[in-house]
Design a protein around this motif. Structure first.
Motif, mmCIF file in Angstrom:
data_model
loop_
_atom_site.group_PDB
_atom_site.id
_atom_site.type_symbol
_atom_site.label_atom_id
_atom_site.label_comp_id
_atom_site.label_asym_id
_atom_site.label_seq_id
_atom_site.Cartn_x
_atom_site.Cartn_y
_atom_site.Cartn_z
ATOM 1 N N LYS A 164 61.897 20.058 35.200
ATOM 2 C CA LYS A 164 61.402 21.429 35.044
ATOM 3 C C LYS A 164 59.931 21.552 35.461
ATOM 4 O O LYS A 164 59.484 22.628 35.874
ATOM 5 N N ASP A 167 58.767 22.926 39.487
ATOM 6 C CA ASP A 167 58.560 24.317 39.890
ATOM 7 C C ASP A 167 57.427 24.980 39.112
ATOM 8 O O ASP A 167 56.742 25.872 39.638
ATOM 9 N N ALA A 170 54.378 23.968 40.845
ATOM 10 C CA ALA A 170 54.312 24.680 42.119
ATOM 11 C C ALA A 170 53.785 26.103 41.925
ATOM 12 O O ALA A 170 52.983 26.600 42.732
ATOM 13 N N ASP A 171 54.214 26.775 40.855
ATOM 14 C CA ASP A 171 53.710 28.118 40.550
ATOM 15 C C ASP A 171 52.209 28.098 40.292
ATOM 16 O O ASP A 171 51.464 28.973 40.761
ATOM 17 N N ARG A 174 50.335 27.555 43.578
ATOM 18 C CA ARG A 174 50.270 28.777 44.386
ATOM 19 C C ARG A 174 49.179 29.713 43.865
ATOM 20 O O ARG A 174 48.421 30.307 44.647
ATOM 21 N N ALA A 227 56.686 17.484 42.719
ATOM 22 C CA ALA A 227 55.725 18.554 42.438
ATOM 23 C C ALA A 227 54.648 18.602 43.518
ATOM 24 O O ALA A 227 54.281 19.683 44.011
ATOM 25 N N LYS A 230 56.216 20.096 46.754
ATOM 26 C CA LYS A 230 56.406 21.556 46.716
ATOM 27 C C LYS A 230 55.075 22.280 46.877
ATOM 28 O O LYS A 230 54.985 23.293 47.581
#
Length: 504
Positions: A164, A167, A170-171, A174, A227, A230
């Motif tokens: 988990k 992502d 990755a958020d 970003r 991680a 991504k």
């Protein structure tokens, strides 16, 4: 020949400290970048101010103080959250090209999740810091994750042990690219995954203190790499065209010097390097885990009666996702060890050490760092740079950490000057004799900090920090200076003024 001052004293000046030292007399190339570094959790303090959330190191240090050498915590550290302008002035005074720093994930998203707007005060702090550096001509090198996982992510699903996290990281990445991309050209996704995974989820000596040798550390390794990958692809697809930056992962490694020319000792050296740097570097540069790592862990798992390897397999899709996610190669290097062939540990021993299966020691004749944990052997720097060149097809290499700690608090630390002199000399040999594509060097650290499990006992800064003045704690003893932050030694002050020459 025209020259400019950038960082550290010239080799000729350094020779005055040790007339018998053998150092080369090359200059660093004009485009070579020299900088200093530190990380949010180690210097910022303000652990619960202005909306910042709790991290695994906050929890670890404050709930288990016996796990920290001096029972201290990063609550205040060097107080850089409030004194960041002083830090910028110190970096400016050193005349460096770049400053490596990290963003505290929990200062952007207190719980780690991208469920609401980023914390405005945390964002403002980093924007002010980054813009001030750029205004002075200092290039920020920014690390997204330097060990300080938001505690909520550890509590909810086990942190780096769970897929988990991939992502969610990755958020967060970003968001940082969106918020700070105009100020940053050098991005580091994750710092030292070996320490995150082996010390945090293997031996448990670092936060979050999970003891799962030979299992948790490998699960963590896979998730860290995914991680990183991504985050890299997000930058590559969404931000590179606009911001024209570069992205990499930082991996640390000792040099493993073979004890003899015997094939079994040479093989032991290679195996140790593949289990340290290669475990994380090979998937990024060559694709998949190193062959020797896969083979040994699978064999020992089978012999122990397990149905599958303790090392989780990377699927074809995951290999494709991870491979090539680098714009340069980063290496953190402090020390070397001697290694030789060794007997096979019982298969019930699932530790990383048992999986590597070599005899590893620090020769008595090699000097030691302040705590005696690091041996000083400068040729290891050059040897490691050559190994990286040959193993990963001659990439651009940037040294993102190198330095020597001291626990005396002295300002007359000629032993540290000698360390830098000798290690930098080996860097020059690697460039000019071995044709290593080394383009940057970063000294750790700009100032004394909170050094994780050693707390304030391990002093490694270019500037001395009076932690008594900052925190009111009494364990560091009497003060040598009234200023909270002071340059070490008269020699260091000359270094700050006269620094390493670079040839135009």
């Amino acid at each position: 020949m025209a020259c400019k001052s950038v960082l550290f004293v010239t080799l000729g000046f350094l020779l005055s400290f040790c007339s018998t030292a053998k150092v080369n007399k090359h200059f660093f190339p004009q485009n070579f970048k020299i900088g200093v570094a530190n990380a949010a959790a180690q210097i910022e303090g303000a652990w619960n101010e202005d909306g910042k959330g709790e991290t695994i190191w906050d929890r670890f240090a404050m709930s288990r103080p016996e796990r920290i050498f001096d029972h201290s915590s990063p609550q205040v550290a060097a107080d850089s959250y409030h004194k960041w302008r002083e830090d910028v002035e110190m970096v400016k005074e050193m005349g460096v090209d770049h400053y490596r720093l990290s963003i505290a994930w929990a200062r952007i998203y207190p719980d780690g999740y991208k469920t609401e707007e980023p914390n405005a005060k945390g964002v403002a702090y980093y924007k002010n810091l980054l813009r001030s550096l750029r205004a002075l001509g200092i290039e920020p090198m920014v690390t997204l994750y330097h060990w300080d996982l938001p505690q909520k992510l550890q509590d909810d699903f086990g942190g780096w042990l769970s897929p988990k996290i991939v992502d969610i990281f990755a958020d967060y990445a970003r968001t940082c690219f969106e918020l700070f991309g105009d100020e940053v050209k050098w991005w580091i996704t994750i710092n030292e995954p070996k320490q995150i995974c082996e010390a945090g989820y293997g031996t448990g000596v670092f936060a979050p203190g999970i003891v799962s040798p030979g299992v948790g550390n490998y699960k963590c390794a896979k998730n860290v790499l995914l991680a990183h990958a991504k985050a890299y692809h997000i930058y590559d697809k969404e931000f590179r065209k606009k911001n024209q930056g570069k992205v990499a992962i930082v991996i640390d490694s000792n040099w493993s010097e073979p004890a003899s020319a015997k094939p079994e000792d040479q093989e032991a050296s290679e195996r140790a390097l593949q289990f340290t740097y290669g475990l994380y570097g090979n998937p990024v540069f060559n694709g998949d885990w190193p062959a020797v790592v896969k083979e040994r862990v699978a064999q020992r798992s089978k012999q122990a009666g397990l149905k599958e390897s303790r090392l989780p397999a990377l699927t074809k899709e995951e290999i494709k996702l991870i491979k090539g996610t680098h714009d340069f190669l980063c290496i953190n290097h402090y020390t070397s060890h001697m290694v030789s062939a060794w007997y096979e540990a019982p298969v019930t021993d699932t530790s990383l050490t048992a999986d590597i299966g070599v005899n590893d020691w620090m020769p008595k004749e090699w000097p030691r760092g302040g705590e005696g944990w690091f041996s000083v052997w400068a040729p290891g720097m050059r040897k490691l740079l050559n190994w990286l060149k040959n193993t990963y097809n001659n990439p651009e290499i940037v040294i993102t950490e190198n330095g020597l700690s001291d626990n005396t608090g002295t300002l007359e630390d000629d032993h540290r000057i000698n360390y830098y002199r000798d290690y930098l000399s080996n860097c020059l040999d690697a460039i000019y004799i071995d044709n290593v594509n080394l383009t940057g060097y970063t000294a750790w650290s700009i100032l004394d900090d909170w050094e994780w499990s050693t707390g304030y006992h391990s002093l490694i800064g270019m500037y001395k920090v009076d932690f008594n003045d900052l925190t009111g704690l009494g364990f560091l003893g009497s003060l040598l200076h009234t200023s909270p932050k002071s340059p070490r030694t008269a020699a260091w002050q000359k270094i700050l003024e006269n620094v390493y020459i670079k040839q135009k």
